[in-house]
Design an enzyme around this catalytic site. Structure first.
Site, PDB file in Angstrom:
ATOM      1  N   ASN A 161       0.864  -1.190   0.000  1.00 31.87           N
ATOM      2  CA  ASN A 161       0.000   0.000   0.000  1.00 31.87           C
ATOM      3  C   ASN A 161       0.894   1.231   0.000  1.00 31.87           C
ATOM      4  O   ASN A 161       1.476   1.581   1.027  1.00 31.87           O
ATOM      5  CB  ASN A 161      -0.906  -0.042   1.243  1.00 31.87           C
ATOM      6  CG  ASN A 161      -1.774   1.201   1.356  1.00 31.87           C
ATOM      7  OD1 ASN A 161      -1.818   2.028   0.443  1.00 31.87           O
ATOM      8  ND2 ASN A 161      -2.465   1.331   2.481  1.00 31.87           N
ATOM      9  N   LYS A 168       0.076   4.223  -0.207  1.00 32.70           N
ATOM     10  CA  LYS A 168      -0.578   5.395   0.406  1.00 32.70           C
ATOM     11  C   LYS A 168      -0.345   6.623  -0.494  1.00 32.70           C
ATOM     12  O   LYS A 168      -0.250   6.460  -1.711  1.00 32.70           O
ATOM     13  CB  LYS A 168      -0.084   5.594   1.849  1.00 32.70           C
ATOM     14  CG  LYS A 168      -0.191   4.283   2.653  1.00 32.70           C
ATOM     15  CD  LYS A 168       0.028   4.449   4.127  1.00 32.70           C
ATOM     16  CE  LYS A 168      -0.065   3.082   4.810  1.00 32.70           C
ATOM     17  NZ  LYS A 168       0.026   3.157   6.264  1.00 32.70           N
ATOM     18  N   GLU A 211      -6.656   4.548   7.871  1.00 33.42           N
ATOM     19  CA  GLU A 211      -6.509   5.988   7.589  1.00 33.42           C
ATOM     20  C   GLU A 211      -7.785   6.556   6.982  1.00 33.42           C
ATOM     21  O   GLU A 211      -8.154   7.700   7.242  1.00 33.42           O
ATOM     22  CB  GLU A 211      -5.284   6.217   6.689  1.00 33.42           C
ATOM     23  CG  GLU A 211      -3.992   5.980   7.476  1.00 33.42           C
ATOM     24  CD  GLU A 211      -2.861   5.355   6.696  1.00 33.42           C
ATOM     25  OE1 GLU A 211      -2.842   5.421   5.451  1.00 33.42           O
ATOM     26  OE2 GLU A 211      -1.963   4.768   7.360  1.00 33.42           O
ATOM     27  N   GLU A 219      -5.059  -5.092  10.372  1.00 34.04           N
ATOM     28  CA  GLU A 219      -4.009  -4.104  10.619  1.00 34.04           C
ATOM     29  C   GLU A 219      -4.278  -3.393  11.937  1.00 34.04           C
ATOM     30  O   GLU A 219      -5.076  -2.446  11.975  1.00 34.04           O
ATOM     31  CB  GLU A 219      -3.982  -3.068   9.490  1.00 34.04           C
ATOM     32  CG  GLU A 219      -3.758  -3.657   8.114  1.00 34.04           C
ATOM     33  CD  GLU A 219      -3.224  -2.623   7.133  1.00 34.04           C
ATOM     34  OE1 GLU A 219      -2.090  -2.814   6.678  1.00 34.04           O
ATOM     35  OE2 GLU A 219      -3.907  -1.628   6.857  1.00 34.04           O
ATOM     36  N   SER A 274       3.796  -2.255  10.141  1.00 36.93           N
ATOM     37  CA  SER A 274       5.254  -2.305  10.339  1.00 36.93           C
ATOM     38  C   SER A 274       5.881  -3.629   9.928  1.00 36.93           C
ATOM     39  O   SER A 274       6.815  -4.122  10.572  1.00 36.93           O
ATOM     40  CB  SER A 274       5.611  -1.950  11.789  1.00 36.93           C
ATOM     41  OG  SER A 274       5.196  -0.630  12.091  1.00 36.93           O
TER      42      SER A 274
END
Ligand code: 13P
Length: 246
Positions: free
Chosen positions: A9, A11, A95, A163, A209
């Site tokens: 991802n 982002k 997010e 996540e 992470s």
């Protein structure tokens, strides 16, 4: 058996030059052919990456709306993604939930609409640090899954990404045992609330992470079927993460 699936991802990162460098390390690989690889690309660059990604690397949008077209300024539809040959979309990322206030119901509507229109979906779930410390991890993760299950009947084209929010971009990876515990409990919840068949076949990625250094141990857990990688997906170490399970 569930095919290992690793997503990157990106982002809101990358420009033409950096994307060229990412495509170069993906081309160089080598990428394990037994692992599905998906890159989540900013909307503006989807077509470019779709046209230039090496064979076998699939492309995902990072969001889409729950309508085909109309007065929804700034949004893109599943039909538009299909039009430019994009087959995947990431929905419900933490997010999107936290910064853009997307609720369980909106995310469920989006997942259902994307699936109805032929996309494959990476549906993201996960608890915050506050929720974990209050021992509400499974309550939250089950609730987020149940919201989607209200609107989705066919789970064939869904990958779930677990996540934990406290692990995203923090360097604080869940331990393999912590991640496995949630993945196992979620699979049990899916078996009870959806069906044993869906529970056995659905792939559950871990995200938060993930790096080249921790991916092998995480990837060897029985209920971890891949990763959704943020920061490390922009770097050559992503190849090692794709190859975590040989
Ligand atoms: P990081 O790998 O940077 O922690 O991000 C994880 C993530 O949010 C992937 O969707």
């Amino acid at each position: 058996t569930r095919k290992f699936v690793v997503g990157g991802n990106w982002k809101m990162n990358g420009n033409k030059k950096q994307i060229g460098e990412i495509l170069d390390f993906l081309k160089k690989g080598p990428l394990n052919k037994d692992t599905e690889v998906i890159v989540g690309v900013p909307a503006l660059y989807l077509e470019h990456v779709q046209s230039n990604a090496p064979e076998g690397v699939m492309v995902a949008a990072q969001n889409c709306y729950k309508a085909e077209k109309g007065a929804f300024t700034g949004e893109i539809s599943p039909q538009m993604l299909k039009d430019v040959c994009v087959d995947w979309v990431i929905l419900g990322h933490s997010e999107r939930r936290q910064i853009f206030n997307e609720c369980d119901e909106l995310i469920a509507d989006k997942v259902a609409f994307a699936l109805e229109n032929g996309l494959k979906v990476i549906a993201c779930i996960g608890e915050t640090l506050e929720e974990r410390e209050a021992n509400k991890t499974m309550e939250v993760v089950n609730r987020q899954t149940a919201a989607i299950a209200c609107k989705v009947k066919d789970w064939t084209n869904v990958v779930i990404a677990y996540e934990p929010v406290w692990a995203i971009g923090t360097g604080k990876t869940a331990t393999p045992a912590q991640a496995q515990e949630v993945h196992k409990a979620l699979r049990e919840y899916i078996a009870q609330s959806i069906s044993p068949d869906v529970a056995a076949s659905i792939r559950i990625q871990y995200g938060g992470s993930v790096t080249a250094a921790n991916c092998k141990e995480l990837g060897s857990q029985p209920d971890i079927d891949g990763f959704l990688v943020g920061g490390a997906s922009l770097k050559p170490e992503f190849v090692e993460i794709v190859n975590a399970r040989q």
